[in-house]
Design a protein around this motif. Structure first.
Motif, PDB file in Angstrom:
ATOM      1  N   SER A   1     -14.843   7.041  -3.780  1.00  0.00           N
ATOM      2  CA  SER A   1     -14.381   5.937  -2.769  1.00  0.00           C
ATOM      3  C   SER A   1     -14.483   4.666  -3.434  1.00  0.00           C
ATOM      4  O   SER A   1     -15.824   4.200  -3.754  1.00  0.00           O
TER       5      SER A   1
ATOM      6  N   SER B   1      -3.191  10.242  -2.311  1.00  0.00           N
ATOM      7  CA  SER B   1      -3.455  10.495  -0.858  1.00  0.00           C
ATOM      8  C   SER B   1      -4.184  11.634  -0.516  1.00  0.00           C
ATOM      9  O   SER B   1      -3.816  12.512  -1.185  1.00  0.00           O
ATOM     10  N   GLY B   2      -4.535  11.699   0.760  1.00  0.00           N
ATOM     11  CA  GLY B   2      -5.045  12.994   1.302  1.00  0.00           C
ATOM     12  C   GLY B   2      -3.777  13.875   1.490  1.00  0.00           C
ATOM     13  O   GLY B   2      -3.869  15.071   1.461  1.00  0.00           O
TER      14      GLY B   2
ATOM     15  N   ASN C   1      -4.530  17.119   9.048  1.00  0.00           N
ATOM     16  CA  ASN C   1      -5.135  16.227   8.252  1.00  0.00           C
ATOM     17  C   ASN C   1      -6.408  15.402   8.926  1.00  0.00           C
ATOM     18  O   ASN C   1      -6.115  14.732   9.431  1.00  0.00           O
TER      19      ASN C   1
ATOM     20  N   GLN D   1      -9.584  13.365   7.882  1.00  0.00           N
ATOM     21  CA  GLN D   1     -10.219  12.838   6.824  1.00  0.00           C
ATOM     22  C   GLN D   1     -11.672  12.777   6.708  1.00  0.00           C
ATOM     23  O   GLN D   1     -12.232  13.029   7.719  1.00  0.00           O
TER      24      GLN D   1
ATOM     25  N   GLU E   1     -14.586  10.829   8.735  1.00  0.00           N
ATOM     26  CA  GLU E   1     -14.651  10.933  10.226  1.00  0.00           C
ATOM     27  C   GLU E   1     -15.618  11.963  10.799  1.00  0.00           C
ATOM     28  O   GLU E   1     -15.423  12.981  11.423  1.00  0.00           O
TER      29      GLU E   1
ATOM     30  N   ASP F   1     -15.235   5.576  12.136  1.00  0.00           N
ATOM     31  CA  ASP F   1     -15.175   6.498  10.698  1.00  0.00           C
ATOM     32  C   ASP F   1     -16.030   5.496   9.829  1.00  0.00           C
ATOM     33  O   ASP F   1     -16.713   4.669  10.257  1.00  0.00           O
TER      34      ASP F   1
END
Length: 254
Positions: free
Chosen positions: A12, A73-74, A95, A97, A100, A235
């Protein structure tokens, strides 16, 4: 019946290794996994490209799966999982993330049920009312507008819908946020639509706004939107976010 896949990468930009940052004694991804498991999912998987996250998942009893490190991307990561597991195109996958940790399980179940009950939709997602002009004008808050049936018309970082009468002297003079809704970053996909979405190249609006969901709209996929039945927890994107969530959980971040 629905499944949940939690995409979790290590690198990240704003908070390296955030999936493994500890909150009240547990890695963040464990909190996320527990939320998904409490939602009634038939299966919960953690999809990652890093052996450290995979090892952590297995240590607390979760099922993890290694995916390619090249995913942008996820959504792409989850599509790889769906293909590898040969899930039927009609099945529903959520999905959730990996940042979260306070997502209410009821919202995970809600977004899956929304898609299940909307046969004409390819994707479902949730929104919440915007209560302040500051939030409306914040470009980090993604806004969504829908048609009368709840089908998404557009997502934007810009303040939409714009009340012309509430801004007599331009952008900074806006006084009215009524009718505006904030998009919550949780999605349910039909597996067939997920695979189609992952196969599309990035689109012009997506690239401009830096919003992946616009790729779905630009390619004709229908996104059904409903207001979240309860508030979503914050988040985690930064160290400050981590401290805020830690305080809510009653511990000290490390």
């Amino acid at each position: 019946m629905f499944r949940v896949v939690i995409p979790a990468r290590y690198d990240s930009v704003r908070l390296p290794g955030k999936a493994l940052r500890r909150l009240a004694g547990k890695p963040m991804v464990q909190w996320v996994h527990e939320r998904a498991a409490a939602a009634g999912a038939a299966e919960v998987l953690i999809a990652t490209d890093d052996a450290r996250i995979l090892d952590a998942a297995r240590a607390f009893g979760a099922e993890g799966i290694m995916t390619a490190a090249t995913h942008g991307s996820g959504t792409d990561r989850i599509a790889e999982v769906a293909s590898a597991r040969r899930w039927p195109d009609r099945d529903i996958v959520v999905n959730l993330q990996g940042d979260e940790p306070l997502m209410p399980p009821v919202l995970i179940a809600q977004v899956a049920a929304l898609l299940d009950l909307t046969p004409g939709a390819d994707i479902a997602t949730l929104a919440a009312r915007i209560s302040s002009v500051d939030e409306l004008l914040d470009t980090n808050t993604v806004k969504v507008v829908t048609d009368a049936s709840g089908r998404a018309l557009y997502f934007s970082r810009a303040p939409i819908p714009w009340n012309r009468a509430g801004a007599p002297a331009g952008l900074a003079s806006q006084t009215d946020a009524r009718g505006a809704r904030r998009h919550l970053g949780i999605y349910a996909y039909r597996v067939g639509a997920l695979k189609r979405l992952a196969a599309f190249a990035p689109t012009a609006l997506e690239t401009r706004e830096k919003l992946e969901q616009l790729r779905a709209l630009e390619n004709g996929l229908g996104i059904q939107v409903a207001d979240a039945c309860e508030p979503a927890g914050p988040d985690v994107n930064t160290a400050a976010d981590l401290a805020r969530v830690e305080a809510l959980l009653g511990g000290a971040p490390n």
